[in-house]
Design a protein around this motif. Sequence first.
Motif: not given
Length: 198
Positions: A59-69, A45-49
């Motif tokens: 950064v795309p929503d799905d990545v951010v939402v997953g981190i917050i969840r 995730v870090g390399l993609a971000a």
Amino acid sequence: MRLILVGPPGAGKGTQAGRLVAKYGIPQLSTGDMLRAAMAAGTPVGLAAKELVDNGKLVPDDVVVGIIRERIDEADAQKGFILDGFPRTVGQADALADMLKNKGLALDTVIELRVDQTKLVDRIMKRAADAASAGQPVRKDDDPEVFKGRLEAYNQDTAVVIPYYEKAGLLAVVDGMQSIDQVSSDVESVLANLDENV
């Protein structure tokens, strides 16, 4: 206490969140910090971000939402949390509302730090200069051109969450161009009013 701090990059969200963490003992959930940690660790995730952030992109929503969840479920967030840098889009705001509802939770308030965007570039340049003079690394996204890209992205995407929360009756506005201490005082006034209405 579950709240969101919203405002453009450089508005002082991180500074104010830090003060609230110290006072209330609830964590600041900064997607920026979590993503920077992932980038430093070299996770997938870090390399993609990293490539996106280095170019001032979101950064795309799905990545951010997953981190917050995942983060909301940790023990230190059970009494509440401060979201800084999330949600950035109406899609994320909807995802957050659904996520909290499924957990039997709700937001208490959304505080907008309203600032004069024409003065923000100067503020960011000062932040970069202060970091450099203190021997600290200067954030890549504090480069004036990268910052302008972040500001454009904020105005295009993130600013739309403000009317979203205003319509929901959750928005409180604080003048973010005041001194740090005065902004803190105004934020405390908003929170005190919440306590009185409970």
